[in-house]
Design an enzyme around this catalytic site. Structure first.
Site, PDB file in Angstrom:
ATOM      1  N   HIS A  10      -2.809  15.188 -53.676  1.00 35.23           N
ATOM      2  CA  HIS A  10      -3.956  14.322 -53.906  1.00 35.23           C
ATOM      3  C   HIS A  10      -4.824  14.907 -55.018  1.00 35.23           C
ATOM      4  O   HIS A  10      -4.701  16.090 -55.363  1.00 35.23           O
ATOM      5  CB  HIS A  10      -4.766  14.160 -52.616  1.00 35.23           C
ATOM      6  N   GLY A  57       1.221   8.181 -57.381  1.00 31.78           N
ATOM      7  CA  GLY A  57       1.200   7.813 -55.971  1.00 31.78           C
ATOM      8  C   GLY A  57       0.718   6.405 -55.710  1.00 31.78           C
ATOM      9  O   GLY A  57       1.415   5.612 -55.042  1.00 31.78           O
ATOM     10  N   ASP A  62       5.017   7.715 -54.179  1.00 30.43           N
ATOM     11  CA  ASP A  62       5.327   8.200 -52.832  1.00 30.43           C
ATOM     12  C   ASP A  62       6.515   7.441 -52.239  1.00 30.43           C
ATOM     13  O   ASP A  62       7.394   8.020 -51.584  1.00 30.43           O
ATOM     14  CB  ASP A  62       4.110   8.040 -51.912  1.00 30.43           C
ATOM     15  N   ASP A  82      -5.418  15.683 -49.006  1.00 30.57           N
ATOM     16  CA  ASP A  82      -6.869  15.868 -48.908  1.00 30.57           C
ATOM     17  C   ASP A  82      -7.324  15.183 -47.619  1.00 30.57           C
ATOM     18  O   ASP A  82      -7.459  13.950 -47.584  1.00 30.57           O
ATOM     19  CB  ASP A  82      -7.555  15.255 -50.118  1.00 30.57           C
ATOM     20  N   HIS A  89      -3.673   4.363 -51.060  1.00 30.26           N
ATOM     21  CA  HIS A  89      -2.261   4.072 -50.781  1.00 30.26           C
ATOM     22  C   HIS A  89      -1.811   4.772 -49.496  1.00 30.26           C
ATOM     23  O   HIS A  89      -0.687   5.262 -49.392  1.00 30.26           O
ATOM     24  CB  HIS A  89      -1.385   4.504 -51.961  1.00 30.26           C
ATOM     25  N   ASP A  92       1.676   4.169 -47.898  1.00 30.57           N
ATOM     26  CA  ASP A  92       2.821   4.839 -48.530  1.00 30.57           C
ATOM     27  C   ASP A  92       2.908   6.291 -48.081  1.00 30.57           C
ATOM     28  O   ASP A  92       4.007   6.839 -47.887  1.00 30.57           O
ATOM     29  CB  ASP A  92       2.690   4.786 -50.055  1.00 30.57           C
ATOM     30  N   ARG A  98       6.660   9.715 -42.169  1.00 32.51           N
ATOM     31  CA  ARG A  98       7.565   9.207 -41.130  1.00 32.51           C
ATOM     32  C   ARG A  98       9.026   9.379 -41.554  1.00 32.51           C
ATOM     33  O   ARG A  98       9.876   9.781 -40.742  1.00 32.51           O
ATOM     34  CB  ARG A  98       7.260   7.736 -40.851  1.00 32.51           C
TER      35      ARG A  98
END
Length: 435
Positions: A10, A57, A62, A82, A89, A92, A98
């Site tokens: 981030h 990102g 991502d 962060d 986003h 994403d 996951r």
């Protein structure tokens, strides 16, 4: 497991990931690095790492990395998040986390866990596999999948596929530049020879996974054992036993097996694909018996240690290593790949009957591991030899046609480190630090 590391950060963590990349550059340079757009550019500007940049990102970077994780192309993901500020986003980001959980890919979200992952990778061997997809008679995709399944638990595996436009030695150079711990070659003897030639004089061990017709180098070192040579070869690599073997140069071209003049070259050229598919390595023996009866003698001048001898010969074979199926190399009964010497066999039968007798005698010498006892088969051992013929004769080196005589062959003692079993009948074990 693929040798790729993904780097993401981030905005408020980008300085941290740049410092992290600088600290762990010696580890990261051994891997393919992918990163989201701005993060990748910042790391590239601050280090000498090669970075494959995805989109940023918020623009889908991502998600692009998630796709590569799902495809099994990523070893680990370093994502410095962060936690104090929401990201636009966020879906994403959650999807990437996951996907890493589903596919059991290590994911670090802070510097402490990222350091733990990189310290583990520092101790993990990285192997680069040079894979020839057109070698052999089986299904190349199935073979590659099997190799990956057998080797991935023990090492990080980077796969390079050969193409008509890319010589295996170029792929070896890329692997050496990436600081590979070991380099593997899978294909026929031509592929194995090209990879081995590029490794001469390095401390990087070679793993041989035979998938050709003759598989002569693997057979000479007892690597292609049993009915499942791929599985056997991979087990030998995982076990990690290495030996130092001799190699050679023929007219400055790397040679790990043998150079053949006259009969040997004609046999290689005439053994057709149908016969090799049907009979395997024995296609060469069958063609050799047929060609021995037809081979015309030629004037041969051989220079060894400044002494020149002239013969009428039908075949000259200069071997560094050779299995029993390389019949024309068996004049001495055994070819030792670690004695620092070349084995020269000169066949000079005068009649068809003598030709058949000589071939039978050579087969017997290979099986009994005992020198021939015929006047029309001459055996020599030396470290360097020059051969001229009149008229010029075709020359084959490690199963590949390379032109015509004259040639000069020189042995390079202890030139190559190779994975081989205890039963390889070699005498020079590589130091453990080299493997």
């Amino acid at each position: 497991m693929a040798a790729t590391i993904a780097l993401i950060a981030h905005d408020r963590k980008k300085d941290q990931i740049v410092e992290f990349a600088k600290q762990y550059q010696p580890v990261l340079c051994r891997y393919r690095i992918i990163a989201t757009g701005t993060t990748g550019q910042r790391i590239k500007d601050a280090t000498s790492l090669e970075i494959e940049r995805m989109l940023s990102g918020p623009m889908g970077g991502d998600a692009q990395i998630s796709t590569q994780v799902a495809e099994g192309k990523v070893t680990a993901v370093i994502f410095l998040v962060d936690p104090l500020y929401a990201q636009p986003h966020e879906p994403d980001i959650q999807a990437l986390q996951r996907i890493c959980a589903v596919y059991d890919v290590p994911l670090a979200i802070n510097v402490a866990t990222a350091s733990a992952i990189l310290e583990q990778l520092r101790r993990t061997r990285v192997a680069h596999l040079i894979f020839n997809p057109v070698s052999g008679q089986g299904n190349a995709d199935h073979d590659l999948t099997l190799i990956e399944e057998l080797l991935s638990p023990a090492m990080e595996l980077v796969v390079h596929l050969t193409t008509p436009d890319t010589h295996p030695s170029e792929l070896v150079d890329d692997a050496i530049s990436a600081q590979a711990d070991l380099i593997l070659a899978s294909g026929g003897d031509g592929t194995i020879s090209a990879v081995a030639g590029a490794l001469i004089g390095t401390d990087i061990p070679l793993g041989v996974i035979p998938r050709g017709t003759a598989n002569a180098f693997a057979a000479a070192l007892n690597i292609s054992q049993g009915f499942m040579p791929i599985r056997s070869a991979c087990n030998i690599i995982v076990q990690g036993k290495t030996w130092v073997v001799d190699v050679a140069k023929c007219n400055d071209q790397p040679m790990i097996l043998l150079a053949g003049i006259g009969l040997e070259a004609e046999v290689i050229e005439r053994a057709d694909r149908e016969a090799k598919n049907r009979w395997g390595a024995f296609a060469y023996i069958m063609e050799g018996i047929k060609q021995f009866n037809q081979q015309e003698l030629f004037e041969t001048e051989i220079e060894v240690e400044g002494v020149i001898k002239t013969f009428q010969a039908g075949a000259v074979t200069i071997a560094n290593a050779a299995p029993p199926t390389s019949v024309m190399a068996q004049g001495a009964g055994i070819v030792d790949a670690s004695d620092g010497l070349l084995d020269i066999t000169i066949g000079a039968p005068q009649t068809d009957l003598e030709a058949v007798g000589a071939m039978v005698n050579l087969v017997g010498a290979a099986l009994m591991r005992h020198p021939t006892n015929r006047e029309d088969i001459i055996n020599l051992q030396t470290r360097r030899v020059k051969v001229k013929t009149h008229p010029p004769q075709k020359v084959v080196v490690d199963g590949e046609m390379v032109g015509t005589t004259p040639i000069e062959v020189e042995c390079i003692p202890r030139g190559l480190i190779v994975f081989a079993p205890e039963s390889a009948d070699l005498h020079q074990e590589a130091p453990e630090s080299e493997a």
